[in-house]
Design an enzyme around this catalytic site. Sequence first.
Site: not given
Ligand SMILES: [Fe+3]
Lengths: 200, 205
Positions: A111-113, A108
């Site tokens: 962000c951090s998905c 991602c």
């Molecule tokens: Fe993310």
Amino acid sequence: MEAIPPKQVFQRTASIEERVNAVQAVLQEQGGDAAAGLADLDHSAQQEWVPQNGARVVARAWSDPAFRARLLADGRAAVAEMGLPMPKHHRHLVVLENTATVHNVICCTLCSCTAFTLIGLPPDWYKDFEYRSRVVREARTVLKEMGLDLPPETEIRVWDTTADTRYMVLPMQPAATVGWSPERLAAIVTRDSMIGVARL
Amino acid sequence: MDGMHDLGGKQGFGRVRYTLNAPAFHASWEVRANSLYALAVRRGLFNMDEYRHAIERMEPRHYLSAGYYERSLTGCATLLVEKGLVTHEELERRAQGRFPLAAPAAEGRSNHPASQPLRAGDRVRVRADYVPGHVRMPGYIRGKTGVVVSESPTYPFPDAHAHGVASQDEPTYDVRFRSEDLWPGSAEPALVHVAVFQSYLERIA
Ligand SMILES: [Fe+3]
């Protein structure tokens, strides 16, 4: 009438624990049972949303061809069959099958998905700037640095989780494990193989 | 917004600090920070798009120096202030120190007026849009050409949903790009799949 205290100006930045406690106090004063809600979420993050969930899915896909077909066709419905519901806003699960000639890896960049209910909340390196910036542009080098040296003829597919569709890699089953029970198979499936930075 | 968070393809970062079986959390405050934002979302105090955008609005030096859970906490606290649940001053009084928050939001936007359904196999170009608010188009695909592979169910349109702007839900398309098209002459060969909202795409011949 209550006196309004003068505005306080601080010279120091509050520690991160002090900032966490301040936000927690605000939510607690909103009413409802914030303490119970937070305890429940702490528990889910550490005990429920774990890579063992995804490992069970992978083991079943290796052992049960009809399930594998359902998983590849509609991941969300297939994992729900196993008692693994996904959050409401993750409306779609795409399962990416690794083969001898195709290797999938998830990231991602924004962000951090992740499909965290299945593969666990992501480790630091997944959220760090190095992985996020580089894996889309120089996947082969990044994977090699992380210990996965793919043959030059293997096609690499990078999946950037920029919306609420979630991805999970279905790793290749090691030949030596054919015929093992699903429980025994699940024990060899790692989180990093379901992100796609490792093979089994 | 073309913010610091939009990292795909940025150069200069070194080796991934990879360790086998790296834990998700290192301290109890990280677990709690994660639960705080999740509780706020569960209670409907803000939505995921607002939350992501609040993190994107962090001052770039703060964004780069904060760890993941500090970014999460900062986004959550910023929204609690913006929603009127607490003042910044009150947060600082409670924390007994400065509590840096994210910068204010610019305007959002609704669906693209020419947004149209696409099908697997369609060749598409990502619109060369520059928007001041929230957007889920990574900068590295702006203006680039790819092929639609599949379609998702519909989702709230993030550019609107992060800003309280009315909009229609729309699908995202799994669009396949060639890394050599994204960074000509400067990428290792790979296929890069991105989940792209319908409004960001136009079909090309
Ligand atoms: Fe993310």
